[in-house]
Design a protein around this motif. Structure first.
Motif, mmCIF file in Angstrom:
data_model
loop_
_atom_site.group_PDB
_atom_site.id
_atom_site.type_symbol
_atom_site.label_atom_id
_atom_site.label_comp_id
_atom_site.label_asym_id
_atom_site.label_seq_id
_atom_site.Cartn_x
_atom_site.Cartn_y
_atom_site.Cartn_z
ATOM 1 N N ASN A 1 -13.224 -1.263 -6.170
ATOM 2 C CA ASN A 1 -14.212 -1.143 -4.816
ATOM 3 C C ASN A 1 -14.724 0.550 -4.629
ATOM 4 O OD1 ASN A 1 -13.147 -3.530 -4.273
ATOM 5 N ND2 ASN A 1 -11.564 -3.056 -2.836
ATOM 6 N N ASN B 1 0.905 -1.278 0.032
ATOM 7 C CA ASN B 1 -0.029 0.046 0.019
ATOM 8 C C ASN B 1 1.220 1.618 0.276
ATOM 9 O OD1 ASN B 1 -2.784 1.237 -0.347
ATOM 10 N ND2 ASN B 1 -2.544 1.378 2.010
ATOM 11 N N ASP C 1 -6.766 -0.664 -0.973
ATOM 12 C CA ASP C 1 -8.043 -0.848 -0.688
ATOM 13 C C ASP C 1 -9.335 0.074 -1.585
ATOM 14 O OD1 ASP C 1 -8.028 1.336 0.973
ATOM 15 O OD2 ASP C 1 -8.379 0.627 3.328
#
Length: 517
Positions: free
Chosen positions: A418, A137, A465
Motif C-alpha cells: 500500500n 497488527n 495497513d
C-alpha cells in the motif's frame, strides 16, 4: 561507550605481546576464568547464565572492547566489573584467551540440546488475547541494548509488554502461522518461545552453540535452526520445543560446513539452506509430498518421504559458494551470492542447476531484498554491504534494471503493497544517519530523512495497513520513530535501548509485498 582506565593506556604493548605469546599467560588466564567467569559462562566457555565466550560469538568485539567489559562490566546486565579483582595485565591476558579458538570442536547433539530445554512452570495458555489490540497488527521491536523485546500495539503504539530475550538476538523472530507465538534466536543458539496472546514466555532451548538464524515451516510444526557451531541444522517441534532431528552438515564428498542461513519455501514444504564452506545448497523437506524434480542433474536426496521425522535432504551442487539467498514469488528460483564473490547466480530448484548470472558487485545483502510490481513486471531490489548502491533486478529476465546511487552501503530495505515508496538505510560509513525513500516506479530517491543526525538510523517495518513506517535509531539511547508512510512526516518517538529490527505479525505471516522473507 565504555572508557578504558589509565592502567590500560599505560600498559606497554611490547611487554603485553611477549606475555601473551608465553604459555604461562594462557595458563594464568584459564585460572582466572575458572575462578571468576566459569560459574556464569560455563567451564568450557560455551555459555550458561551468561553467553558463550568464544571467537564465534565475540568476533564483533575487538580485544580492547572485551577487556573493557571485563574491567568495567556491562550496564543493565548481570555482568559485574572485575577491575578490583584483576589487574590490567590479568584482564588483557583473559581477553586475549577468550578470543582464541577452542582446542577442540565441541559436540552439541540431541542429548545436550534436550538437557538445556526449560519450559516455564507458571505459563498457562489462554483462550483469547489478554489485550484488546488487533492481533494481526502487533509489532515486535527487538532492543539489543539490554536484550529485550517490546510488544507494540500497531494502531496506538502502546507498549503491551517488554520481555527479556536470550543474549544477542540474531536473524529475525519467526511467527507461527496464526500469529500467536513467536520464536526468537540468539547468536549462541538459544531459541525462545513466547506467547503473544498471554504475554508470557513458554520456554527456551539451546539448539546450537553459535547459530545464524531460524525458519518456521509453512505448516507451523517445525522450527529449523542454522548453526555455525557445531556444523548442523537443528529441527525443533514448535509444540513443545523438543528435538525432532539434528542433521550433520557434510557435503556429498563428506566435507563439513557451517550453515549460513536457513529459509522456508512454503509451496515446496521445505527448508532451503545456504552453506558457508561448500558449493552446495540443501533442501530439507518436512512435508509428505515431494515437489517435482528435473531429471539428469546433479543433486541427491537422502532420506525417505512419508517417514515421520525423516526430513529427507536434497543436496544440489552449485558453481560457486552461496551464503545469502532470495526467492522469487513461486519459490522455484533461488537468487544467491557469496560474501566473497562479485556477483550472484540464479538456481532453479526444479532442475537443480544454475540458469542465470546476476550482475551484483559490492556484496549484495540478498537476505534483505524485497520485491514489488513495477509496470507490467516484478522487480527485486537489494542493498549492498560494501557499495553505496541499491540494485534493482527484473525478475523475469534477471537483468539489472538500475543501480540507484545512495550515500553509502546499506543493510536493510522495506516497503509495503500500500506504499508507493521503498525505504533503504545507509547503515555503514559516515552517512549512517540517512534513510532514503525511493519511488517504486521512477526508481528515484524522493527524500532523504535524517531524524537523528550523527546516529545510526536503520531498519524499517510497516504496520499491517501500510499507513505507518517504523524506523530505528540504532543507539543505546535510541528510539523507534513512527512516520506517516504517505506524507513522510514524523508522528511519534518511542524511546528504546538500541532498537534493531521490528516485525509486524501480519506482514510476516502473509509474506506481504516489500517484506524480506
Amino acid at each position: 561507550m565504555i572508557r578504558r582506565t589509565n592502567s590500560f593506556d599505560t600498559l606497554k604493548i611490547g611487554t603485553l605481546c611477549s606475555l601473551l605469546l608465553a604459555g604461562t599467560a594462557w595458563a594464568d588466564a584459564q585460572s582466572d576464568y575458572a575462578e571468576h567467569c566459569a560459574s556464569c559462562h560455563g567451564e568450557n566457555r560455551l555459555g550458561g547464565v551468561g553467553p558463550a565466550l568464544i571467537p564465534e560469538t565475540l568476533k564483533r568485539m575487538r580485544g580492547p572492547r572485551v577487556a573493557s567489559v571485563i574491567a568495567e562490566g556491562r550496564t543493565a546486565t548481570q555482568m559485574p566489573a572485575f577491575s578490583h579483582e584483576l589487574d590490567a595485565l590479568q584482564i588483557e591476558e583473559l581477553a586475549g584467551w577468550l578470543k582464541s579458538p577452542l582446542e577442540t570442536d565441541p559436540e552439541w547433539g540431541e542429548t545436550d540440546i534436550m538437557a538445556s530445554r526449560t519450559l516455564d512452570e507458571d505459563y498457562t495458555p489462554v483462550d483469547a488475547p489478554a489485550w484488546d489490540s488487533d492481533p494481526m497488527n502487533i509489532t515486535l521491536a527487538v532492543e539489543t541494548g539490554d536484550h529485550h523485546v517490546s510488544v507494540l500495539d500497531g494502531d496506538t503504539f502502546e507498549v503491551l509488554d517488554r520481555f527479556e530475550t536470550p543474549f544477542a538476538v540474531h536473524g529475525g523472530p519467526k511467527f507461527s502461522p496464526d500469529g500467536r507465538y513467536v520464536f526468537i534466536m540468539s547468536r549462541d543458539g538459544w531459541v525462545q518461545k513466547y506467547d503473544i496472546w498471554a504475554l508470557k514466555q513458554v520456554g527456551r532451548i539451546r539448539a546450537g552453540l553459535n547459530s545464524r538464524n531460524i525458519a518456521m515451516s509453512g505448516d507451523g510444526k517445525w522450527v529449523a535452526v542454522a548453526n555455525y557451531l557445531p556444523n548442523s541444522l537443528t529441527l525443533l517441534s514448535t509444540k513443545d520445543l523438543s528435538v525432532a532431528k539434528v542433521i550433520d552438515i557434510k557435503s556429498k564428498k563428506g566435507v563439513p560446513s557451517r550453515v549460513s542461513a536457513v529459509y522456508q519455501a512454503p509451496p515446496r514444504e521445505s527448508f532451503v539452506l545456504a552453506l558457508k564452506d561448500v558449493p552446495e545448497i540443501w533442501e530439507v523437506f518436512y512435508g509428505d509430498n515431494p515437489p517435482q524434480f528435473g531429471l539428469g542433474h546433479d543433486f541427491r536426496i537422502e532420506g525417505q518421504f512419508k517417514n515421520p521425522n525423516s526430513f529427507p535432504v536434497r543436496k544440489i551442487t552449485t558453481p560457486d559458494y552461496l551464503d545469502d539467498f532470495f526467492f522469487d514469488q513461486s519459490y522455484e528460483y533461488v537468487m544467491g551470492a557469496s560474501r566473497d564473490g562479485k556477483g550472484g547466480q540464479v538456481i532453479d530448484l526444479v532442475i537443480g542447476q544454475k540458469v542465470a548470472d546476476l550482475d551484483l558487485p559490492g556484496m549484495p545483502h540478498l537476505g534483505s531484498g524485497i520485491t514489488w510490481r513495477r509496470g507490467d513486471t516484478t522487480v527485486m531490489a537489494t542493498p549492498h554491504l560494501t557499495d553505496g548502491t541499491v540494485s534493482v533486478i527484473d525478475m523475469e529476465t534477471w537483468e539489472t534494471v538500475k543501480r540507484i546511487k545512495t550515500e553509502g552501503p546499506g543493510f536493510f530495505m522495506r516497503s509495503h503493497e500500500n506504499s508507493p515508496y521503498v525505504w533503504a538505510d545507509v547503515f555503514f560509513g559516515p552517512n549512517k544517519d540517512a534513510m532514503h525513500v525511493i519511488d517504486k516506479q521512477s526508481l528515484e530517491i524522493v527524500k532523504t530523512l535524517r531524524p537523528a543526525p550523527g546516529k545510526t538510523v536503520a531498519h524499517v517495518e510497516f504496520t499491517k495497513d501500510g499507513r505507518h513506517a517504523l524506523v530505528s535509531i540504532w543507539e543505546d539511547d535510541g528510539a523507534v520513530i513512527v512516520y506517516d508512510a504517505q506524507t513522510l512526516e514524523e508522528v511519534r518517538r518511542l524511546p528504546m535501548r538500541k532498537p534493531s529490527g521490528k516485525y509486524n505479525v501480519w506482514n510476516k505471516i502473509t509474506f506481504s509485498e516489500g517484506t524480506s522473507h
